[in-house]
Enzyme design. Sequence first.
Site, mmCIF file in Angstrom:
data_model
loop_
_atom_site.group_PDB
_atom_site.id
_atom_site.type_symbol
_atom_site.label_atom_id
_atom_site.label_comp_id
_atom_site.label_asym_id
_atom_site.label_seq_id
_atom_site.Cartn_x
_atom_site.Cartn_y
_atom_site.Cartn_z
ATOM 1 N NE ARG A 31 1.914 4.018 -4.583
ATOM 2 C CZ ARG A 31 1.235 3.589 -3.510
ATOM 3 N NH1 ARG A 31 0.662 4.444 -2.698
ATOM 4 N NH2 ARG A 31 1.159 2.302 -3.226
ATOM 5 C CG HIS A 67 4.556 1.616 0.853
ATOM 6 N ND1 HIS A 67 3.712 0.807 0.111
ATOM 7 C CD2 HIS A 67 3.883 2.809 0.997
ATOM 8 C CE1 HIS A 67 2.603 1.465 -0.178
ATOM 9 N NE2 HIS A 67 2.684 2.671 0.355
ATOM 10 C CD GLN A 96 4.391 6.068 -2.156
ATOM 11 O OE1 GLN A 96 3.260 5.796 -1.814
ATOM 12 N NE2 GLN A 96 4.668 7.119 -2.918
ATOM 13 C CG ASP A 114 5.943 8.415 5.681
ATOM 14 O OD1 ASP A 114 4.758 8.789 5.623
ATOM 15 O OD2 ASP A 114 6.264 7.215 5.884
ATOM 16 N NE ARG A 161 -1.550 -0.052 2.707
ATOM 17 C CZ ARG A 161 -1.527 1.263 2.480
ATOM 18 N NH1 ARG A 161 -2.267 2.079 3.198
ATOM 19 N NH2 ARG A 161 -0.762 1.763 1.516
ATOM 20 C CB CYS A 193 4.479 7.962 0.590
ATOM 21 S SG CYS A 193 4.526 8.206 2.381
HETATM 22 N N1 NVA Z 1 4.794 5.388 7.012
HETATM 23 C C1 NVA Z 1 3.407 5.530 6.631
HETATM 24 C C2 NVA Z 1 3.262 5.345 5.141
HETATM 25 C C3 NVA Z 1 1.845 5.541 4.640
HETATM 26 C C4 NVA Z 1 1.748 5.376 3.168
HETATM 27 C C5 NVA Z 1 2.567 4.506 7.391
HETATM 28 O O1 NVA Z 1 2.941 3.328 7.426
HETATM 29 O O2 NVA Z 1 1.535 4.900 7.959
HETATM 30 N N1 CP Z 2 0.967 6.319 -0.101
HETATM 31 C C1 CP Z 2 0.050 5.416 0.269
HETATM 32 O O1 CP Z 2 0.299 4.207 0.376
HETATM 33 O O2 CP Z 2 -1.196 5.927 0.461
HETATM 34 P P1 CP Z 2 -2.446 5.161 1.071
HETATM 35 O O3 CP Z 2 -2.147 4.853 2.509
HETATM 36 O O4 CP Z 2 -3.603 6.110 0.896
HETATM 37 O O5 CP Z 2 -2.643 3.889 0.286
#
Ligand code: NVA
Ligand code: CP
Length: 331
Positions: A318, A135, A138, A233, A108, A274
């Site tokens: 998930r 993502h 997700q 989101d 990530r 998400c």
């Molecule tokens: N758009 C958000 C998704 C988190 C799961 C981010 O990248 O922070």
């Molecule tokens: N939805 C998601 O990716 O959550 P986290 O950022 O907690 O992993």
Amino acid sequence: MAVNLKGRSFLTLMDFTPEEIRYMLDLAHDLKAKKRAGIKNEVLKGKNVVLLFEKTSTRTRCAFEVACMDEGAGVTFLDSGSSQMGKKESLEDTAKVLGRFYDGIEYRGYKQEVVEDLAKHAGVPVWNGLTDVDHPTQILADMMTIEEHVAKPLNRVKVVFSGDIRNNMSYAWMYGCAKMGMHYVAYGPEELKKELNQDVIAKVQEVAKETGATIEISSDPASLKGADVLYADVWASMGEEAEIPERVKLLTPYRIDMDMIKATENPDVVFLHCLPSFHDFETTMAKTQKEAGYDIREVTDEVFRSKHSKVFDEAENRMHTIKAVIVATIG
Ligand code: NVA
Ligand code: CP
């Protein structure tokens, strides 16, 4: 031909055929049923997995860890604060080293190119746990949740994503919908429409032509009509916190509230997110921003806690979908 994903990396849904995505979803439903029934197959016994996080996480990290533990694999967590990665050792060297120790690598971070580079050099499957532009794990969980709560095949489902239509989740939805013949509306302000990557839009429209999907970008409230899923989101993704004042100004009309639920004209519309979500002022971030004059809630607490909301089933999924990806590629 039977689907075989052994040895494959999972970087974006664009790399997979609809049949391969179907296979991962079926496997996830199956693994969920087995877990519910207390059946453990330990199909990953003897395998080891490493999780690399350059951004924070609750769900993705824990989903990978529990998925590994359920199936008998060993798992190591590394973040940029506690490893040499990026600071004292290049990603190429890190990938080459970790590929000697581990059977699979989750990453990530920021740029999609980084996860692509890791996959190029690691010699073992690499799984994308979120980048600035995608993502994919997700989306698998979201599709699985839709299959549990919407009584229609995916290719008849309309998903409306309301908010920051140029973020990783919005693009990830474009990829997923295009591949599975679904109907996607990115519902957000004209200003953000201009920021969309036109190469990506052209690519997904090309796929959509083959699968029967529709991908629409709209700021017209009429496009909410007939939605099966309303998706939210956060308005400022990880690393974009400085943009909050601007985003609040732009996105307040796109906050999901009961009026927006009504505008779908679908009494059974499902709300998905998400997570993590700002739906009240119980977090330090929401509280601090409110004190500074910014209401950053992308959804009201009323919708979040309503019968429409399936966000905790989605969060659970998930784990089942991530388990399916690991089992399919290294099991
Ligand atoms: N758009 C958000 C998704 C988190 C799961 C981010 O990248 O922070
Ligand atoms: N939805 C998601 O990716 O959550 P986290 O950022 O907690 O992993």
